[in-house]
Design an enzyme around this catalytic site. Structure first.
Site, mmCIF file in Angstrom:
data_model
loop_
_atom_site.group_PDB
_atom_site.id
_atom_site.type_symbol
_atom_site.label_atom_id
_atom_site.label_comp_id
_atom_site.label_asym_id
_atom_site.label_seq_id
_atom_site.Cartn_x
_atom_site.Cartn_y
_atom_site.Cartn_z
ATOM 1 N N ARG A 72 -7.809 -9.124 4.921
ATOM 2 C CA ARG A 72 -6.780 -8.116 5.219
ATOM 3 C C ARG A 72 -7.302 -7.089 6.220
ATOM 4 O O ARG A 72 -6.529 -6.482 6.957
ATOM 5 C CB ARG A 72 -6.297 -7.442 3.926
ATOM 6 C CG ARG A 72 -5.137 -6.490 4.168
ATOM 7 C CD ARG A 72 -4.383 -6.100 2.891
ATOM 8 N NE ARG A 72 -3.297 -5.183 3.229
ATOM 9 C CZ ARG A 72 -2.326 -4.797 2.414
ATOM 10 N NH1 ARG A 72 -2.293 -5.242 1.184
ATOM 11 N NH2 ARG A 72 -1.398 -3.967 2.820
ATOM 12 N N LYS B 167 0.858 -1.194 0.000
ATOM 13 C CA LYS B 167 0.000 0.000 0.000
ATOM 14 C C LYS B 167 0.891 1.241 0.000
ATOM 15 O O LYS B 167 1.757 1.380 0.861
ATOM 16 C CB LYS B 167 -0.886 0.032 1.245
ATOM 17 C CG LYS B 167 -2.094 -0.888 1.176
ATOM 18 C CD LYS B 167 -3.013 -0.624 2.371
ATOM 19 C CE LYS B 167 -4.238 -1.513 2.352
ATOM 20 N NZ LYS B 167 -5.079 -1.316 3.553
ATOM 21 N N HIS C 42 -8.404 5.286 15.279
ATOM 22 C CA HIS C 42 -8.533 6.437 14.378
ATOM 23 C C HIS C 42 -9.415 7.517 15.006
ATOM 24 O O HIS C 42 -9.138 8.707 14.857
ATOM 25 C CB HIS C 42 -9.133 6.002 13.038
ATOM 26 C CG HIS C 42 -8.187 5.193 12.196
ATOM 27 N ND1 HIS C 42 -8.611 4.232 11.302
ATOM 28 C CD2 HIS C 42 -6.836 5.197 12.120
ATOM 29 C CE1 HIS C 42 -7.557 3.683 10.708
ATOM 30 N NE2 HIS C 42 -6.464 4.242 11.197
ATOM 31 N N GLU D 217 1.657 -2.363 17.144
ATOM 32 C CA GLU D 217 1.302 -3.161 15.957
ATOM 33 C C GLU D 217 1.833 -4.594 16.106
ATOM 34 O O GLU D 217 1.204 -5.545 15.652
ATOM 35 C CB GLU D 217 1.840 -2.515 14.676
ATOM 36 C CG GLU D 217 1.409 -1.060 14.453
ATOM 37 C CD GLU D 217 -0.013 -0.889 13.909
ATOM 38 O OE1 GLU D 217 -0.707 -1.901 13.688
ATOM 39 O OE2 GLU D 217 -0.422 0.277 13.722
HETATM 40 N N1 NAD Z 1 1.350 1.460 3.737
HETATM 41 C C1 NAD Z 1 0.861 0.851 4.788
HETATM 42 O O1 NAD Z 1 0.400 -0.285 4.721
HETATM 43 C C2 NAD Z 1 0.885 1.560 6.109
HETATM 44 C C3 NAD Z 1 0.618 0.872 7.286
HETATM 45 C C4 NAD Z 1 0.728 1.539 8.490
HETATM 46 C C5 NAD Z 1 1.081 2.880 8.503
HETATM 47 N N2 NAD Z 1 1.333 3.541 7.341
HETATM 48 C C6 NAD Z 1 1.737 4.945 7.332
HETATM 49 O O2 NAD Z 1 2.970 5.050 8.014
HETATM 50 C C7 NAD Z 1 3.110 6.363 8.531
HETATM 51 C C8 NAD Z 1 3.646 6.292 9.935
HETATM 52 O O3 NAD Z 1 4.917 5.695 9.905
HETATM 53 P P1 NAD Z 1 5.941 5.870 11.113
HETATM 54 O O4 NAD Z 1 5.267 5.556 12.375
HETATM 55 O O5 NAD Z 1 7.165 5.145 10.733
HETATM 56 O O6 NAD Z 1 6.170 7.451 11.162
HETATM 57 P P2 NAD Z 1 7.305 8.404 10.545
HETATM 58 O O7 NAD Z 1 7.726 7.935 9.211
HETATM 59 O O8 NAD Z 1 6.788 9.790 10.642
HETATM 60 O O9 NAD Z 1 8.522 8.204 11.568
HETATM 61 C C9 NAD Z 1 8.376 8.627 12.904
HETATM 62 C C10 NAD Z 1 9.496 9.609 13.290
HETATM 63 O O10 NAD Z 1 10.732 8.912 13.458
HETATM 64 C C11 NAD Z 1 11.757 9.506 12.658
HETATM 65 N N3 NAD Z 1 12.674 8.428 12.320
HETATM 66 C C12 NAD Z 1 12.535 7.473 11.386
HETATM 67 N N4 NAD Z 1 13.495 6.561 11.491
HETATM 68 C C13 NAD Z 1 14.304 6.956 12.503
HETATM 69 C C14 NAD Z 1 15.454 6.401 13.100
HETATM 70 N N5 NAD Z 1 15.970 5.234 12.703
HETATM 71 N N6 NAD Z 1 16.033 7.077 14.127
HETATM 72 C C15 NAD Z 1 15.476 8.241 14.566
HETATM 73 N N7 NAD Z 1 14.369 8.795 14.069
HETATM 74 C C16 NAD Z 1 13.771 8.147 13.042
HETATM 75 C C17 NAD Z 1 10.998 10.116 11.518
HETATM 76 O O11 NAD Z 1 11.769 11.121 10.873
HETATM 77 C C18 NAD Z 1 9.768 10.660 12.236
HETATM 78 O O12 NAD Z 1 10.085 11.871 12.875
HETATM 79 C C19 NAD Z 1 1.741 7.006 8.428
HETATM 80 O O13 NAD Z 1 1.753 7.950 7.383
HETATM 81 C C20 NAD Z 1 0.814 5.860 8.082
HETATM 82 O O14 NAD Z 1 -0.284 6.248 7.300
HETATM 83 C C21 NAD Z 1 1.238 2.897 6.155
HETATM 84 ZN ZN ZN Z 2 -1.800 0.759 12.327
#
Ligand code: NAD
Ligand code: ZN
Length: 359
Positions: free
Chosen positions: A238, A140, A249, A182
């Protein structure tokens, strides 16, 4: 290093998980990487890991796009800027887009890969726990729209996912906990044995024990991969991956995105879902207590904010994507390791569960 395959016929791809994969990156990804590589990362991750990744890619042609940090940058504007930068490189349709970052970077980079020349190769190097166990697997991709999250996107499976637990050593602890929500979700919805393993290893995971992390990520990805192989486009099963998410949410929206991290809201949402399951006579009260204890051990909340009233809950839940024909569909555990999708839940049970403060 451990490996598993997401089975999707000709689009099957490997997930590599281990604790120090950067030094052997080129070898591991050899067959998944093209000569031209467009790395998309962000301003937080770039100073930490970009040079190390580039150094391992050897004599390939590399260009980089560094996006701003945060969910607010997951927009069509950033997507368009990334495509401008990609077009300026002169890279052809046989290039690889490589995402180096959390879920925000991965979702946006995936959509760039899906749309450039109608789809080019995509490789994920997720750097947050949430992206390692969830968003990097399953294909996705999306950006947000002022009218809602993830409204614009495409299904575009990666060629490979490389998960290095070493990235987590720099992750803020709140983000680690949010990812653990998760992980716990997979245990509750599909794997009671994994849930029991998590009870034992939560302190090790919180202390960033690299072997325990590799183990937890492998099992989480295996669970997600299995569900995705079965129902890639979410026509049925899924949706089970959304356990805790309808309530979560609503909490995220009520608090304004960013106040509660997604995983924190999902944790409270899962506690609410388990509460309802107990009241319905499915989950054992003792198992519900185990869920609460495990969430607390991961430093996660187990109740929604007391300030949310029932009117607000109803409005927010009706706006959720999982609403079909005006009915909210809930993902509820039946017990530990099993969950169902249902729209048959007595309103009184929901009212009670969302407002219960679990201390
Ligand atoms: N495609 C999918 O199936 C799916 C599933 C779940 C969530 N998502 C999406 O994922 C996003 C959330 O992802 P997330 O929780 O990773 O958030 P994010 O990508 O914003 O990361 C969280 C924070 O950590 C920082 N960061 C990342 N890696 C780091 C590291 N190794 N060391 C220090 N800082 C680091 C980032 O810069 C950010 O400030 C949302 O947009 C959500 O919609 C998508
Ligand atoms: Zn989730």
């Amino acid at each position: 290093m451990q490996q598993l395959i997401v089975e999707l016929g000709s689009r099957s791809y490997p997930i590599f998980v281990g604790s120090d994969l950067l030094p052997t990156l080129a070898n591991t990804l050899q067959s998944s990487l093209n000569q031209q590589i467009f790395i998309i990362t962000n301003e937080v991750v770039a100073p930490l890991y970009l040079e190390a990744v580039k150094a391992q890619l050897g004599a390939r042609d590399i260009a980089t796009f560094v996006m701003p940090d945060g969910e607010a940058a997951k927009t069509l504007t950033t997507w368009s800027e990334a495509l401008d930068a990609l077009l300026a490189t002169g890279f052809a349709r046989d290039c690889t887009v490589l995402a180096l970052g959390g879920g925000v970077v991965g979702d946006l980079a995936g959509f760039v890969a899906a749309s450039f020349h109608r789809g080019v190769d995509f490789v994920q190097m997720p750097t947050t726990l949430l992206s390692q166990v969830d968003s990097s697997v399953g294909g996705k991709t999306a950006v947000n729209h002022p009218r809602g999250k993830n409204l614009i996107g495409a299904f575009h499976q990666p060629k490979a996912v490389l998960i290095d637990t070493h990235f987590l050593t720099s992750l803020p602890s709140r983000e680690l906990s949010a990812g653990l929500a998760e992980v716990i979700k997979y245990g509750i919805m599909a794997d009671a044995e994994f849930f029991a393993w998590l009870e034992q290893y939560m302190p090790a995971l919180m202390a960033l024990d690299q072997r325990a992390l590799t183990q937890a990520i492998m099992r989480s990805c295996r669970c997600k991969a299995e569900v995705v192989s079965d129902d890639e486009r979410e026509h049925g099963r899924r949706a089970l991956l959304n356990l805790g998410h309808t309530f979560g949410h609503a909490i995220e929206k009520a608090q304004g995105y960013g106040e509660w991290l997604h995983g924190e809201a999902v944790a409270a949402g899962m506690a609410i879902a388990c509460d309802i399951s107990v009241e319905q006579g499915h989950m054992l009260a003792a198992d519900y207590e185990r869920v609460l204890t495990l969430l607390r051990a991961a430093n996660l909340p187990t109740s929604a904010p007391a300030s949310m009233d029932w009117d607000e809950w109803q409005q927010l839940m009706l706006r959720d994507k999982k609403v079909q024909g005006g009915k909210v569909r809930f993902i509820l555990p039946r017990g530990l390791g099993d969950a169902v999708i249902t729209d048959k839940v007595a309103e009184s049970l929901i009212v009670k569960a969302v407002s219960r403060q679990r201390g």
